[in-house]
Design a protein around this motif. Structure first.
Motif, PDB file in Angstrom:
ATOM      1  N   GLY A 122       0.816  -1.196   0.000  1.00 30.75           N
ATOM      2  CA  GLY A 122       0.000   0.000   0.000  1.00 30.75           C
ATOM      3  C   GLY A 122       0.856   1.255   0.000  1.00 30.75           C
ATOM      4  O   GLY A 122       1.947   1.287   0.586  1.00 30.75           O
ATOM      5  N   ILE A 123       0.338   2.319  -0.639  1.00 32.99           N
ATOM      6  CA  ILE A 123       1.100   3.569  -0.715  1.00 32.99           C
ATOM      7  C   ILE A 123       0.151   4.753  -0.886  1.00 32.99           C
ATOM      8  O   ILE A 123      -0.879   4.651  -1.546  1.00 32.99           O
ATOM      9  CB  ILE A 123       2.110   3.528  -1.877  1.00 32.99           C
ATOM     10  N   GLU A 124       0.490   5.847  -0.234  1.00 30.65           N
ATOM     11  CA  GLU A 124      -0.175   7.127  -0.473  1.00 30.65           C
ATOM     12  C   GLU A 124       0.884   8.231  -0.488  1.00 30.65           C
ATOM     13  O   GLU A 124       2.048   8.004  -0.184  1.00 30.65           O
ATOM     14  CB  GLU A 124      -1.252   7.427   0.565  1.00 30.65           C
ATOM     15  N   VAL A 125       0.426   9.444  -0.857  1.00 26.81           N
ATOM     16  CA  VAL A 125       1.282  10.620  -1.073  1.00 26.81           C
ATOM     17  C   VAL A 125       2.619  10.211  -1.701  1.00 26.81           C
ATOM     18  O   VAL A 125       3.689  10.472  -1.160  1.00 26.81           O
ATOM     19  CB  VAL A 125       1.472  11.445   0.219  1.00 26.81           C
ATOM     20  N   PRO A 126       2.584   9.577  -2.876  1.00 27.66           N
ATOM     21  CA  PRO A 126       3.806   9.047  -3.493  1.00 27.66           C
ATOM     22  C   PRO A 126       4.706  10.158  -4.017  1.00 27.66           C
ATOM     23  O   PRO A 126       4.243  11.167  -4.553  1.00 27.66           O
ATOM     24  CB  PRO A 126       3.256   8.204  -4.646  1.00 27.66           C
ATOM     25  N   ARG A 127       6.011   9.957  -3.864  1.00 29.51           N
ATOM     26  CA  ARG A 127       7.008  10.885  -4.379  1.00 29.51           C
ATOM     27  C   ARG A 127       8.115  10.114  -5.084  1.00 29.51           C
ATOM     28  O   ARG A 127       8.485   9.013  -4.669  1.00 29.51           O
ATOM     29  CB  ARG A 127       7.614  11.713  -3.243  1.00 29.51           C
ATOM     30  N   ILE A 128       8.680  10.726  -6.126  1.00 31.47           N
ATOM     31  CA  ILE A 128       9.778  10.140  -6.880  1.00 31.47           C
ATOM     32  C   ILE A 128      10.936  11.135  -6.908  1.00 31.47           C
ATOM     33  O   ILE A 128      10.841  12.244  -6.375  1.00 31.47           O
ATOM     34  CB  ILE A 128       9.341   9.789  -8.318  1.00 31.47           C
ATOM     35  N   TYR A 187       8.517   6.547  -3.326  1.00 34.35           N
ATOM     36  CA  TYR A 187       8.471   6.594  -1.867  1.00 34.35           C
ATOM     37  C   TYR A 187       7.083   7.060  -1.457  1.00 34.35           C
ATOM     38  O   TYR A 187       6.453   7.882  -2.146  1.00 34.35           O
ATOM     39  CB  TYR A 187       9.526   7.570  -1.331  1.00 34.35           C
ATOM     40  N   GLY A 188       6.584   6.585  -0.317  1.00 39.41           N
ATOM     41  CA  GLY A 188       5.274   7.012   0.140  1.00 39.41           C
ATOM     42  C   GLY A 188       5.023   6.574   1.570  1.00 39.41           C
ATOM     43  O   GLY A 188       5.867   5.966   2.225  1.00 39.41           O
ATOM     44  N   THR A 189       3.844   6.910   2.057  1.00 37.93           N
ATOM     45  CA  THR A 189       3.405   6.399   3.354  1.00 37.93           C
ATOM     46  C   THR A 189       2.639   5.099   3.125  1.00 37.93           C
ATOM     47  O   THR A 189       2.043   4.883   2.067  1.00 37.93           O
ATOM     48  CB  THR A 189       2.508   7.398   4.090  1.00 37.93           C
ATOM     49  N   GLY A 190       2.671   4.235   4.131  1.00 37.92           N
ATOM     50  CA  GLY A 190       1.981   2.962   4.027  1.00 37.92           C
ATOM     51  C   GLY A 190       1.224   2.639   5.305  1.00 37.92           C
ATOM     52  O   GLY A 190       1.235   3.414   6.263  1.00 37.92           O
ATOM     53  N   ASN A 191       0.575   1.496   5.309  1.00 41.50           N
ATOM     54  CA  ASN A 191      -0.222   1.059   6.453  1.00 41.50           C
ATOM     55  C   ASN A 191       0.239  -0.329   6.873  1.00 41.50           C
ATOM     56  O   ASN A 191       0.029  -1.307   6.158  1.00 41.50           O
ATOM     57  CB  ASN A 191      -1.706   1.065   6.111  1.00 41.50           C
ATOM     58  N   ARG A 192       0.872  -0.420   8.038  1.00 41.16           N
ATOM     59  CA  ARG A 192       1.420  -1.671   8.538  1.00 41.16           C
ATOM     60  C   ARG A 192       0.407  -2.422   9.394  1.00 41.16           C
ATOM     61  O   ARG A 192       0.262  -3.634   9.308  1.00 41.16           O
ATOM     62  CB  ARG A 192       2.681  -1.379   9.343  1.00 41.16           C
ATOM     63  N   THR A 193      -0.326  -1.661  10.232  1.00 40.70           N
ATOM     64  CA  THR A 193      -1.280  -2.247  11.174  1.00 40.70           C
ATOM     65  C   THR A 193      -2.681  -1.743  10.860  1.00 40.70           C
ATOM     66  O   THR A 193      -2.897  -0.534  10.792  1.00 40.70           O
ATOM     67  CB  THR A 193      -0.910  -1.854  12.621  1.00 40.70           C
ATOM     68  N   PRO A 194      -3.657  -2.625  10.655  1.00 41.55           N
ATOM     69  CA  PRO A 194      -5.025  -2.181  10.379  1.00 41.55           C
ATOM     70  C   PRO A 194      -5.512  -1.198  11.452  1.00 41.55           C
ATOM     71  O   PRO A 194      -5.324  -1.415  12.650  1.00 41.55           O
ATOM     72  CB  PRO A 194      -5.833  -3.481  10.400  1.00 41.55           C
ATOM     73  N   GLY A 195      -6.113  -0.094  10.986  1.00 40.16           N
ATOM     74  CA  GLY A 195      -6.614   0.918  11.903  1.00 40.16           C
ATOM     75  C   GLY A 195      -5.619   2.001  12.233  1.00 40.16           C
ATOM     76  O   GLY A 195      -5.967   2.984  12.897  1.00 40.16           O
TER      77      GLY A 195
END
Length: 478
Positions: free
Chosen positions: A351-357, A371-379
């Motif tokens: 998963g990825i959001e606010v992607p940057r290159i 590169y981006g933010t992701g979600n490791r733990t649900p919630g």
């Protein structure tokens, strides 16, 4: 209502207009000199009136400056009219993404004839018409001083290009030329208007147009060496609804998957409409990159199956937890310009959001890393940083207990030759310490090399730029 572990990042913060020196743990690269400026909502209520959506909060600018002496921090609220009017009147005075202020019947009637556009530019940072500006999705960029964060006023465009909706993610060429678009609402047809803005000028030159009956909500768009592309998702509106419904802006849009997604392709230099290619319904806030591949146009996005994510960004929902929303995934739309068809390919299961290159080297070109933010733990919303190899789908991760990072921004090392030779910068909310810190990762290994704690918890922000102290202004790209 249960509180999400990152809810501290969705509370109003104080500004720190005076520069403060920060302690540094680890070792900063000796070549890393400049200022990371970030933009995002920092105030979520005005006295007893609250904003509804994360995208509505009043803009707060943050600056981490890195010099030989170390790291310093300051922050200031953007002195937009949305902010100053709210301060003066003690109430929300301007309509926002999902918040409409309480107004008299007369005021509501008058807005039908004279729609008010908010200048609460809380989304991104760019170089425009010779100035640094804060941007949102209305065409009212707000100039500011990147050293002091003082607000300098709205950019006064020297043209008559019409349209109340735009993107906070324009594209730039190395010479500073900017490309973007506005959406002009009308009946029976509305118009997408693409334009070019030459460096250090305030005159937008219309390149091309495309008429549609129901315009889509698009947060960003694609640019390659040859083309501009608007990916119009089936989140659409009837323009009359914006004026007559009395609803906040985004609540006038409807998800109509039966319409599919329409990819409108234009020649970049002339604005000539090349084709419109239909494909399956999908939704995205952010494009990752795009490039030409023979007779095909490759468009990479952080893709969702539908637009549910927009509703999950309402503050009540976001503060209560995010366990029922799947993170966006990197997806490639391959548009065959001869056959007028498009295929979808998931490039990674990460998963990825606010992607940057590495924008300066790779935008509009074949590339490898995002590169981006992701979600490791649900919630846990965005509780990690990710680096995805778009050629293999493999990912590297950075995370720490109780920490929630913002968009990662790549800064290239001087005379670098590898795409990932440099550092990645992110502002991370540490809920256990109840403060945030500047995080510096080695981009290649994706491991931490330094951090600098800020004097407060900084609200979760959207986008920013690293202003390299040694780089020419035209080389500072998104």
């Amino acid at each position: 209502m249960p509180s999400a572990p990152y809810a501290l990042g969705l509370t109003t913060a104080n500004e720190h207009p005076e520069s403060r020196a920060l302690p540094v743990r680890g070792t900063l690269p000796p070549w890393l000199r400049g200022t990371l400026v970030r933009n995002g909502p920092g105030r979520f209520e005005v006295e007893d009136e609250a904003y509804n959506h994360w995208f509505d909060g009043l803009a707060l600018l943050h600056a981490f400056t890195i010099t030989e002496a170390g790291v310093s921090y300051r922050s200031r609220f953007l002195q937009s009219s949305a902010y100053t009017e709210a301060e003066a009147e003690g109430r929300i005075t301007q309509s926002a993404f999902a918040t409409d202020p309480c107004r008299s019947l007369f005021e509501r009637v008058m807005t039908v004839f004279r729609p008010q556009l908010t200048d609460n530019a809380n989304v991104s940072i760019h170089r425009l018409a010779g100035d640094w500006v804060a941007l949102t999705e209305t065409p009212l960029p707000v100039r500011f001083d990147p050293h002091t964060l003082d607000t300098l006023g709205v950019v006064d465009y020297d043209d008559t290009l019409s349209g109340p909706l735009t993107t906070a993610h324009p594209h730039r060429l190395p010479d500073g030329t900017l490309y973007s678009y506005v959406v002009d609402f009308s009946k029976p047809t509305s118009t997408y208007r693409l334009y070019r803005l030459d460096a250090a000028t305030a005159t937008r030159k219309e390149l091309g147009t495309h008429a549609v009956r129901r315009p889509s909500y698009m947060h960003s768009f694609a640019m390659t060496g040859r083309y501009l592309a608007l990916v119009a998702f089936p989140l659409v509106l009837d323009p009359l609804d914006v004026l007559l419904s009395g609803k906040p802006f985004i609540e006038n849009f409807e998800w109509q998957p039966e319409r599919g997604t329409q990819i409108h392709v234009f020649e970049r230099d002339t604005g000539t409409h090349v084709t419109t290619v239909p494909t399956d319904p999908m939704f995205a806030f952010h494009h990752i990159n795009a490039f030409d591949d023979g007779d095909a146009l490759c468009i990479d996005l952080a893709s969702y199956p539908d637009a549910t994510i927009v509703d999950r960004m309402y503050l009540d929902a976001l503060r209560s937890g995010w366990d029922d929303v799947e993170m966006a995934r990197p997806e490639r739309l391959r548009v065959n310009l001869k056959q007028h068809t498009a295929t979808h390919e998931r490039l990674s299961d990460t998963g990825i959001e606010v992607p940057r290159i590495h924008y300066a080297a790779c935008n509009g070109q074949p590339y490898r890393y995002v590169y981006g933010t992701g979600n490791r733990t649900p919630g846990n919303f965005t509780d990690e940083l990710v680096k995805i190899d778009m050629t293999t789908g493999n990912a590297q991760h950075w995370h720490a207990d109780g920490c929630f990072p913002s968009e990662p921004i790549f800064a290239a090392a001087p005379r670098s030759t590898a795409e990932d030779e440099g550092v990645v910068l992110s502002v991370v909310l540490d809920t256990e310490a109840e403060r945030s810190f500047l995080l510096v990762l080695d981009a290649e290994s994706f491991t931490e090399i330094a951090r600098a704690p800020a004097p407060q918890a900084i609200p979760l922000s959207f986008h920013g730029q690293f202003l390299d102290a040694d780089a020419p202004l035209q080389d500072l790209h998104r």
